[in-house]
Motif scaffolding. Sequence first.
Motif, PDB file in Angstrom:
ATOM      1  N   ARG A 239      -5.933   2.738 -10.790  1.00 39.21           N
ATOM      2  CA  ARG A 239      -4.703   2.461 -12.102  1.00 39.21           C
ATOM      3  C   ARG A 239      -3.469   2.457 -11.444  1.00 39.21           C
ATOM      4  N   ALA A 240      -2.670   2.973  -9.571  1.00 34.27           N
ATOM      5  CA  ALA A 240      -1.698   2.830  -9.344  1.00 34.27           C
ATOM      6  C   ALA A 240      -1.434   1.149  -9.285  1.00 34.27           C
ATOM      7  N   ALA A 241      -2.475   0.726  -8.475  1.00 30.16           N
ATOM      8  CA  ALA A 241      -2.046  -1.181  -7.760  1.00 30.16           C
ATOM      9  C   ALA A 241      -1.960  -1.739  -8.930  1.00 30.16           C
ATOM     10  N   ARG A 242      -3.238  -1.205  -9.931  1.00 31.93           N
ATOM     11  CA  ARG A 242      -3.025  -2.635 -11.229  1.00 31.93           C
ATOM     12  C   ARG A 242      -1.921  -2.313 -12.009  1.00 31.93           C
ATOM     13  N   SER A 243      -1.296  -0.926 -11.965  1.00 34.90           N
ATOM     14  CA  SER A 243      -0.161  -1.229 -12.695  1.00 34.90           C
ATOM     15  C   SER A 243       1.172  -1.587 -12.455  1.00 34.90           C
ATOM     16  N   LEU A 244       1.222  -1.487 -11.214  1.00 33.91           N
ATOM     17  CA  LEU A 244       2.727  -2.195  -9.880  1.00 33.91           C
ATOM     18  C   LEU A 244       1.885  -3.305  -9.962  1.00 33.91           C
ATOM     19  N   GLY A 245       1.136  -3.835 -10.381  1.00 35.83           N
ATOM     20  CA  GLY A 245       0.751  -5.432  -9.621  1.00 35.83           C
ATOM     21  C   GLY A 245       0.582  -5.832  -8.292  1.00 35.83           C
ATOM     22  N   TYR A 246      -0.129  -5.064  -7.882  1.00 36.30           N
ATOM     23  CA  TYR A 246      -0.459  -4.869  -5.933  1.00 36.30           C
ATOM     24  C   TYR A 246      -1.261  -6.020  -6.142  1.00 36.30           C
ATOM     25  N   GLN A 247      -1.799  -7.377  -5.049  1.00 40.07           N
ATOM     26  CA  GLN A 247      -2.633  -8.574  -4.903  1.00 40.07           C
ATOM     27  C   GLN A 247      -2.547  -8.388  -3.417  1.00 40.07           C
TER      28      GLN A 247
ATOM     29  N   VAL B 214       0.301  -1.421  -0.498  1.00 41.48           N
ATOM     30  CA  VAL B 214       0.418   0.035   0.095  1.00 41.48           C
ATOM     31  C   VAL B 214       0.969   1.186  -0.016  1.00 41.48           C
ATOM     32  N   LYS B 215       2.239   1.406   0.642  1.00 37.57           N
ATOM     33  CA  LYS B 215       2.836   2.306   0.545  1.00 37.57           C
ATOM     34  C   LYS B 215       3.709   2.463  -1.052  1.00 37.57           C
ATOM     35  N   ASP B 216       3.978   1.546  -1.308  1.00 37.09           N
ATOM     36  CA  ASP B 216       4.247   2.112  -2.593  1.00 37.09           C
ATOM     37  C   ASP B 216       3.273   2.651  -3.822  1.00 37.09           C
TER      38      ASP B 216
ATOM     39  N   ARG C 230       3.269   6.298  -2.175  1.00 39.12           N
ATOM     40  CA  ARG C 230       3.880   6.731  -3.196  1.00 39.12           C
ATOM     41  C   ARG C 230       4.091   7.687  -4.340  1.00 39.12           C
ATOM     42  N   LYS C 231       3.494   6.488  -5.490  1.00 43.08           N
ATOM     43  CA  LYS C 231       3.325   6.449  -6.223  1.00 43.08           C
ATOM     44  C   LYS C 231       2.180   7.601  -6.982  1.00 43.08           C
ATOM     45  N   VAL C 232       1.320   7.494  -6.467  1.00 36.57           N
ATOM     46  CA  VAL C 232      -0.194   8.754  -6.539  1.00 36.57           C
ATOM     47  C   VAL C 232       0.843   9.810  -5.305  1.00 36.57           C
TER      48      VAL C 232
ATOM     49  N   PHE D 213      -0.913   6.660   2.578  1.00 36.05           N
ATOM     50  CA  PHE D 213      -0.934   5.398   2.766  1.00 36.05           C
ATOM     51  C   PHE D 213      -2.924   5.197   3.769  1.00 36.05           C
ATOM     52  N   THR D 214      -2.776   5.790   4.286  1.00 36.29           N
ATOM     53  CA  THR D 214      -4.323   5.146   4.877  1.00 36.29           C
ATOM     54  C   THR D 214      -5.712   5.388   3.739  1.00 36.29           C
ATOM     55  N   THR D 215      -4.820   5.951   3.197  1.00 36.09           N
ATOM     56  CA  THR D 215      -5.936   7.027   1.314  1.00 36.09           C
ATOM     57  C   THR D 215      -5.987   5.605   0.988  1.00 36.09           C
ATOM     58  N   VAL D 216      -4.965   4.969   0.575  1.00 36.19           N
ATOM     59  CA  VAL D 216      -5.060   4.100  -0.591  1.00 36.19           C
ATOM     60  C   VAL D 216      -5.590   3.112  -0.106  1.00 36.19           C
ATOM     61  N   ALA D 217      -5.306   2.351   1.583  1.00 31.86           N
ATOM     62  CA  ALA D 217      -6.135   1.437   2.209  1.00 31.86           C
ATOM     63  C   ALA D 217      -7.707   1.257   2.107  1.00 31.86           C
ATOM     64  N   HIS D 218      -7.765   2.633   2.748  1.00 32.00           N
ATOM     65  CA  HIS D 218      -9.310   3.072   1.894  1.00 32.00           C
ATOM     66  C   HIS D 218      -9.917   2.366   1.206  1.00 32.00           C
ATOM     67  N   VAL D 219      -9.317   2.660   0.107  1.00 35.71           N
ATOM     68  CA  VAL D 219     -10.250   2.766  -1.136  1.00 35.71           C
ATOM     69  C   VAL D 219      -9.837   1.708  -1.713  1.00 35.71           C
ATOM     70  N   LEU D 220      -8.475   0.663  -1.796  1.00 31.65           N
ATOM     71  CA  LEU D 220      -8.542  -0.166  -1.844  1.00 31.65           C
ATOM     72  C   LEU D 220      -9.499  -1.427  -1.489  1.00 31.65           C
ATOM     73  N   ARG D 221      -9.688  -0.999   0.183  1.00 32.64           N
ATOM     74  CA  ARG D 221     -10.604  -1.521   0.878  1.00 32.64           C
ATOM     75  C   ARG D 221     -12.075  -2.335   0.410  1.00 32.64           C
ATOM     76  N   ASN D 222     -13.049  -0.442  -0.181  1.00 31.96           N
ATOM     77  CA  ASN D 222     -14.081  -0.700  -0.562  1.00 31.96           C
ATOM     78  C   ASN D 222     -14.270   0.773  -1.590  1.00 31.96           C
TER      79      ASN D 222
END
Length: 64
Positions: A45-53, A9-11, A14-16, A20-29
Amino acid sequence: MPAKSPVTVKDIARKVGIHFTTVAHVLRNPATSKASPETKKAVLRAARSLGYQGNILAARMRTG
């Protein structure tokens, strides 16, 4: 050759350029996140391009 570490999530944050808490909230729901539509798009978009799972074990620990 060292093993590639998983994308975190921190990666994504950084890209966006957001916290990181905002990223976590968005990814959760994304539907219930209070982030702006532009931020949600950028995070996804960043999660997809970085290959986040997401970590399934961590999610199960959170939800029980």
